[in-house]
Structure formats: structure tokens, C-alpha cells
Write a protein that holds these residues in place. Structure first.
Motif, PDB file in Angstrom:
ATOM      1  N   PHE A  90      57.752  29.098  78.717  1.00  0.00           N
ATOM      2  CA  PHE A  90      59.114  28.671  78.425  1.00  0.00           C
ATOM      3  C   PHE A  90      59.182  28.023  77.049  1.00  0.00           C
ATOM      4  O   PHE A  90      58.322  27.210  76.698  1.00  0.00           O
ATOM      5  CB  PHE A  90      59.587  27.656  79.467  1.00  0.00           C
ATOM      6  CG  PHE A  90      59.668  28.224  80.855  1.00  0.00           C
ATOM      7  CD1 PHE A  90      60.526  29.277  81.136  1.00  0.00           C
ATOM      8  CD2 PHE A  90      58.891  27.710  81.872  1.00  0.00           C
ATOM      9  CE1 PHE A  90      60.606  29.815  82.417  1.00  0.00           C
ATOM     10  CE2 PHE A  90      58.959  28.231  83.159  1.00  0.00           C
ATOM     11  CZ  PHE A  90      59.821  29.289  83.430  1.00  0.00           C
ATOM     12  N   CYS A  91      60.224  28.362  76.285  1.00  0.00           N
ATOM     13  CA  CYS A  91      60.498  27.668  75.024  1.00  0.00           C
ATOM     14  C   CYS A  91      60.754  26.200  75.357  1.00  0.00           C
ATOM     15  O   CYS A  91      61.467  25.897  76.307  1.00  0.00           O
ATOM     16  CB  CYS A  91      61.731  28.288  74.363  1.00  0.00           C
ATOM     17  SG  CYS A  91      62.379  27.304  73.000  1.00  0.00           S
ATOM     18  N   LYS A  92      60.189  25.289  74.570  1.00  0.00           N
ATOM     19  CA  LYS A  92      60.322  23.870  74.948  1.00  0.00           C
ATOM     20  C   LYS A  92      61.730  23.316  74.667  1.00  0.00           C
ATOM     21  O   LYS A  92      62.057  22.234  75.117  1.00  0.00           O
ATOM     22  CB  LYS A  92      59.233  23.024  74.284  1.00  0.00           C
ATOM     23  CG  LYS A  92      59.387  22.861  72.803  1.00  0.00           C
ATOM     24  CD  LYS A  92      58.419  21.806  72.295  1.00  0.00           C
ATOM     25  CE  LYS A  92      58.714  21.614  70.821  1.00  0.00           C
ATOM     26  NZ  LYS A  92      58.194  20.514  70.159  1.00  0.00           N
ATOM     27  N   GLU A  93      62.540  24.073  73.936  1.00  0.00           N
ATOM     28  CA  GLU A  93      63.922  23.665  73.700  1.00  0.00           C
ATOM     29  C   GLU A  93      64.888  24.287  74.713  1.00  0.00           C
ATOM     30  O   GLU A  93      65.578  23.584  75.425  1.00  0.00           O
ATOM     31  CB  GLU A  93      64.362  24.108  72.297  1.00  0.00           C
ATOM     32  CG  GLU A  93      63.921  23.210  71.162  1.00  0.00           C
ATOM     33  CD  GLU A  93      64.804  21.977  71.039  1.00  0.00           C
ATOM     34  OE1 GLU A  93      64.225  20.894  70.912  1.00  0.00           O
ATOM     35  OE2 GLU A  93      66.039  22.111  71.068  1.00  0.00           O
ATOM     36  N   CYS A  94      64.915  25.625  74.731  1.00  0.00           N
ATOM     37  CA  CYS A  94      65.970  26.321  75.492  1.00  0.00           C
ATOM     38  C   CYS A  94      65.484  26.934  76.804  1.00  0.00           C
ATOM     39  O   CYS A  94      66.272  27.418  77.583  1.00  0.00           O
ATOM     40  CB  CYS A  94      66.614  27.401  74.624  1.00  0.00           C
ATOM     41  SG  CYS A  94      65.563  28.851  74.379  1.00  0.00           S
ATOM     42  N   TYR A  95      64.174  26.934  77.012  1.00  0.00           N
ATOM     43  CA  TYR A  95      63.576  27.436  78.257  1.00  0.00           C
ATOM     44  C   TYR A  95      63.677  28.941  78.451  1.00  0.00           C
ATOM     45  O   TYR A  95      63.481  29.442  79.557  1.00  0.00           O
ATOM     46  CB  TYR A  95      64.101  26.676  79.495  1.00  0.00           C
ATOM     47  CG  TYR A  95      63.597  25.267  79.463  1.00  0.00           C
ATOM     48  CD1 TYR A  95      62.367  24.939  79.997  1.00  0.00           C
ATOM     49  CD2 TYR A  95      64.323  24.275  78.810  1.00  0.00           C
ATOM     50  CE1 TYR A  95      61.866  23.657  79.899  1.00  0.00           C
ATOM     51  CE2 TYR A  95      63.836  22.988  78.697  1.00  0.00           C
ATOM     52  CZ  TYR A  95      62.603  22.684  79.243  1.00  0.00           C
ATOM     53  OH  TYR A  95      62.123  21.424  79.133  1.00  0.00           O
ATOM     54  N   THR A  96      63.957  29.664  77.366  1.00  0.00           N
ATOM     55  CA  THR A  96      63.847  31.116  77.503  1.00  0.00           C
ATOM     56  C   THR A  96      62.370  31.463  77.520  1.00  0.00           C
ATOM     57  O   THR A  96      61.520  30.631  77.185  1.00  0.00           O
ATOM     58  CB  THR A  96      64.572  31.853  76.350  1.00  0.00           C
ATOM     59  OG1 THR A  96      64.709  33.239  76.728  1.00  0.00           O
ATOM     60  CG2 THR A  96      63.822  31.766  75.031  1.00  0.00           C
ATOM     61  N   LEU A  97      62.043  32.681  77.936  1.00  0.00           N
ATOM     62  CA  LEU A  97      60.645  33.089  77.944  1.00  0.00           C
ATOM     63  C   LEU A  97      60.240  33.510  76.540  1.00  0.00           C
ATOM     64  O   LEU A  97      60.957  34.253  75.877  1.00  0.00           O
ATOM     65  CB  LEU A  97      60.451  34.256  78.923  1.00  0.00           C
ATOM     66  CG  LEU A  97      60.610  33.876  80.393  1.00  0.00           C
ATOM     67  CD1 LEU A  97      60.693  35.117  81.260  1.00  0.00           C
ATOM     68  CD2 LEU A  97      59.470  32.981  80.856  1.00  0.00           C
TER      69      LEU A  97
ATOM     70  N   LEU B 273      58.140  27.335  70.413  1.00  0.00           N
ATOM     71  CA  LEU B 273      59.583  27.474  70.246  1.00  0.00           C
ATOM     72  C   LEU B 273      59.912  28.952  70.150  1.00  0.00           C
ATOM     73  O   LEU B 273      59.212  29.709  69.482  1.00  0.00           O
ATOM     74  CB  LEU B 273      60.022  26.807  68.942  1.00  0.00           C
ATOM     75  CG  LEU B 273      60.349  25.323  68.925  1.00  0.00           C
ATOM     76  CD1 LEU B 273      60.825  24.934  67.539  1.00  0.00           C
ATOM     77  CD2 LEU B 273      61.384  24.942  69.967  1.00  0.00           C
ATOM     78  N   CYS B 274      61.020  29.387  70.780  1.00  0.00           N
ATOM     79  CA  CYS B 274      61.411  30.792  70.670  1.00  0.00           C
ATOM     80  C   CYS B 274      61.954  31.037  69.251  1.00  0.00           C
ATOM     81  O   CYS B 274      62.265  30.091  68.531  1.00  0.00           O
ATOM     82  CB  CYS B 274      62.451  31.127  71.726  1.00  0.00           C
ATOM     83  SG  CYS B 274      64.092  30.476  71.359  1.00  0.00           S
ATOM     84  N   PRO B 275      62.063  32.295  68.821  1.00  0.00           N
ATOM     85  CA  PRO B 275      62.520  32.577  67.453  1.00  0.00           C
ATOM     86  C   PRO B 275      63.921  32.022  67.173  1.00  0.00           C
ATOM     87  O   PRO B 275      64.233  31.677  66.025  1.00  0.00           O
ATOM     88  CB  PRO B 275      62.541  34.109  67.393  1.00  0.00           C
ATOM     89  CG  PRO B 275      61.645  34.567  68.494  1.00  0.00           C
ATOM     90  CD  PRO B 275      61.708  33.516  69.553  1.00  0.00           C
ATOM     91  N   ILE B 276      64.748  31.903  68.199  1.00  0.00           N
ATOM     92  CA  ILE B 276      66.118  31.401  67.983  1.00  0.00           C
ATOM     93  C   ILE B 276      66.088  29.889  67.738  1.00  0.00           C
ATOM     94  O   ILE B 276      66.652  29.389  66.767  1.00  0.00           O
ATOM     95  CB  ILE B 276      67.020  31.757  69.184  1.00  0.00           C
ATOM     96  CG1 ILE B 276      67.099  33.278  69.330  1.00  0.00           C
ATOM     97  CG2 ILE B 276      68.412  31.141  69.025  1.00  0.00           C
ATOM     98  CD1 ILE B 276      67.658  33.761  70.650  1.00  0.00           C
ATOM     99  N   CYS B 277      65.397  29.159  68.599  1.00  0.00           N
ATOM    100  CA  CYS B 277      65.309  27.702  68.425  1.00  0.00           C
ATOM    101  C   CYS B 277      64.554  27.346  67.139  1.00  0.00           C
ATOM    102  O   CYS B 277      64.812  26.311  66.537  1.00  0.00           O
ATOM    103  CB  CYS B 277      64.625  27.067  69.622  1.00  0.00           C
ATOM    104  SG  CYS B 277      65.626  27.139  71.111  1.00  0.00           S
ATOM    105  N   GLY B 278      63.625  28.212  66.743  1.00  0.00           N
ATOM    106  CA  GLY B 278      62.840  27.940  65.550  1.00  0.00           C
ATOM    107  C   GLY B 278      63.553  28.333  64.262  1.00  0.00           C
ATOM    108  O   GLY B 278      63.013  28.129  63.177  1.00  0.00           O
TER     109      GLY B 278
HETATM  110 ZN    ZN Z   1      64.325  28.459  72.508  1.00  0.00          ZN
END
Ligand code: ZN
Length: 198
Positions: free
Chosen positions: A57-64, A69-74
Motif C-alpha cells: 500500500f502507498c503510505k499516503e493514499c493506500y493504493t497498491l 509512495l505511488c507515482p501520483i502521491c510522489g
Molecule cells: Zn499514493
């Protein structure tokens, strides 16, 4: 009567446990794999295993995702003060395909469903509330328009009321009971643009 030897039956059995794969499809896939070159089969099984092993899970948004961090949160170009709440990572992908949404997401991994015994504590709501302690201008609730999705939307709206954060709900251009992932991009965009304050 057994039509296939044990290892083939086992393989068909495992494949037919996958969502959307009936026993006929499982047989077709099994024989396709058995007729494929060994290196291709190895690549397939390695890819599946490695994704299962490394995706988290992304530590911000919890997407896989496969990094912290996922590319969007990053991405610093995204608007981190606008959060769209979706039920799962596939819904996020559906909105990303429109290429028009510039905010970030929050993935709940489910929806509240008293019928199935899924309560508010079973989805990532606590994590959403924690994120709202930082500066957030708007929370867009984009849960599905199913009974569970609507129940979840109402619950979140009530939860957010005391925070004073602008809370909106995507328009009902999305058909009732429709899963976001099956809806075309134009409909999703219209639903997003026509969102209303809760
Ligand atoms: Zn994210």
C-alpha cells in the motif's frame, strides 16, 4: 470420472478459483500454458510472484504500488490539497485514464456494507481522517453509486462535517449500481465536473 491427470486437474482447479474464470476458461488457459514454451511460462509465474511479493500500500493514499509512495502521491505537480476518495485501485485507474484530474486519491479498499458485515473500521477511513489533519481544500467522494457506495459516501460526509473541509460527491451521471471501472471516460469526467457539495 477423471478426464485429466492429477497435475492438470490441479492446475485447472487453481485457475478456476480466479474471479471471472469458469471451468471452461480454466481448461483453455491450462492447456494454453501447457503448450507454451517453458521460458514464457516461467516469466508469467515469476511476474505474478514478484508482484505479489513486492506490491504494497502507498503510505499516503493506500493504493497498491511497488514503492513507498505511488507515482501520483510522489508527483509534486499534483494538487495534494484535493483528495478523491475511491473504493479501490481500479477506480483510481479509471479516473487516471481521463487525464483530467490533477488532485490525489484516497483508496478505501471496500465500502461499508452492513449486509456483508463490513463496517467503517474495515475500510481505510481512519487513514483518511489522519490525512485531513494536513491542509486539504476539498474531498471528492467518488465511491460507486451502489447501495454500499452511497452508504459510504453519506458516512464520510457526516464524518467530515465538523472539519469544515469542502466535501463533494460526483454527479449521478454514473449509472446506479455501476462499477466505476466499467464506465467510459466521458461519463466519468461529466460526473466529476458535475459534482455537488454535500
Ligand atoms: Zn499514493
Amino acid at each position: 470420472m477423471e478426464y485429466f491427470s492429477r497435475q492438470i486437474s490441479d492446475m485447472i482447479g487453481e485457475l478456476s478459483r480466479l474471479p471471472g474464470i469458469g471451468s471452461k476458461s480454466a481448461q483453455r488457459i491450462a492447456f494454453h500454458i501447457l503448450h507454451s514454451p517453458k521460458d514464457e511460462v516461467k516469466r508469467l509465474s515469476d511476474t505474478i510472484w514478484s508482484a505479489r511479493e513486492n506490491v504494497r500500500f502507498c503510505k499516503e493514499c493506500y493504493t497498491l504500488t511497488d514503492s513507498e509512495l505511488c507515482p501520483i502521491c510522489g508527483n509534486p505537480k499534483r494538487n495534494h490539497r484535493q483528495i478523491m476518495v475511491v473504493e479501490d485501485s481500479r477506480d483510481l485507474a479509471a479516473y487516471e485514464k481521463t487525464q483530467k484530474y490533477e488532485g490525489v486519491y484516497h483508496v478505501l479498499h471496500g465500502a461499508i456494507s452492513p449486509m456483508q458485515g463490513i463496517g467503517p473500521a474495515d475500510i481505510r477511513l481512519k487513514e483518511l481522517m489522519l490525512r485531513l489533519q494536513h491542509d486539504v481544500d476539498e474531498v471528492i467522494i467518488a465511491t460507486n453509486s451502489s447501495l454500499e457506495g452511497e452508504t459510504t459516501a453519506m458516512y464520510i460526509a457526516k464524518l467530515l462535517k465538523p472539519t469544515g473541509i469542502l466535501t463533494t460527491r460526483i454527479a449521478s451521471g454514473v449509472p446506479v449500481g455501476g462499477d466505476l471501472e466499467y464506465i467510459d471516460e466521458m461519463t466519468l469526467l461529466r460526473a466529476l465536473e458535475g459534482r455537488t457539495e454535500l
